[in-house]
Design a protein around this motif. Sequence first.
Motif, mmCIF file in Angstrom:
data_model
loop_
_atom_site.group_PDB
_atom_site.id
_atom_site.type_symbol
_atom_site.label_atom_id
_atom_site.label_comp_id
_atom_site.label_asym_id
_atom_site.label_seq_id
_atom_site.Cartn_x
_atom_site.Cartn_y
_atom_site.Cartn_z
ATOM 1 N N GLY A 27 -1.499 -3.265 9.968
ATOM 2 C CA GLY A 27 -1.056 -3.703 8.653
ATOM 3 C C GLY A 27 0.285 -4.428 8.731
ATOM 4 N N ASP B 227 0.822 -1.210 0.000
ATOM 5 C CA ASP B 227 0.000 0.000 0.000
ATOM 6 C C ASP B 227 0.855 1.260 0.000
ATOM 7 O OD1 ASP B 227 -2.439 -1.449 0.139
ATOM 8 O OD2 ASP B 227 -2.177 -1.688 2.298
ATOM 9 N N GLY C 174 -4.302 -0.009 9.096
ATOM 10 C CA GLY C 174 -4.439 -1.291 8.422
ATOM 11 C C GLY C 174 -3.741 -1.392 7.082
ATOM 12 N N ASN D 198 -0.604 -1.929 4.487
ATOM 13 C CA ASN D 198 0.649 -2.664 4.414
ATOM 14 C C ASN D 198 1.751 -1.702 3.986
ATOM 15 O OD1 ASN D 198 -0.643 -5.084 5.068
ATOM 16 N ND2 ASN D 198 -1.163 -5.466 2.923
#
Length: 237
Positions: A51, A3, A25, A27
Amino acid sequence: MTDAMIIGGGSGMGLALARTLLAKGMNVTIVGRSADRLATARAELERPGHGKISTITADMGREEDVDELFTQVGRVDHVAVTAADTTGVYGRTTDVTVAAARAVVETKLLGAWLVGKHAAGRVTGSITYTSGINAYRPNGSNTIMAAANGALASLAYGLAIELAPVRVNVVSPGWVDTPIWDRLGMDKKAAFGELAERLPARRVGTPDDIAQAFLSVMHNGFITGTVLHVDGGHRLT
């Protein structure tokens, strides 16, 4: 795929941003030159229910490292660059060595350019660079750093056009209480206290202040080619 990727995420503002994104949350991959520092940061950041955190050792001043970095990560939504090498760059220009000047330009400007060069087709959302108040309020002891930071605005303007619809922006912090100050050999408490009295915000910044600024430009799809000043009003004093 990840992400968000934070180049310079092992400490200071980058670490704070990683912590904020992971708590949401996302990544996150943090990148830096020191494997030990990255390992310490990873141990600090790993939390159940957050995450996923990953680390990659790379030098953003080396093109082969940047190319390999994006190859390893694959597609990434957002890239934030907070890395800086300030070793030996503070002082009068006559006292700064050419080697120190080149090092900061290679990291701060050419490294940022390399990220833009290798982002094409790999970054889907945004790239955000980190400038600094000295680009807009030089004080006579940070001229080469001011020049490198100031150039990031022009780089972002150009890349915002080249890489569109990927958005490219710059966050420009004022004085922020990060570990970098501890390496400058100054009386940080006294300097921060004096500055806080002059700032409209009446305090120096925190890494979390800057993390929130990064979030605002990362997630607002209508902000591109912009410098966001997060300096407590420092430019006004």
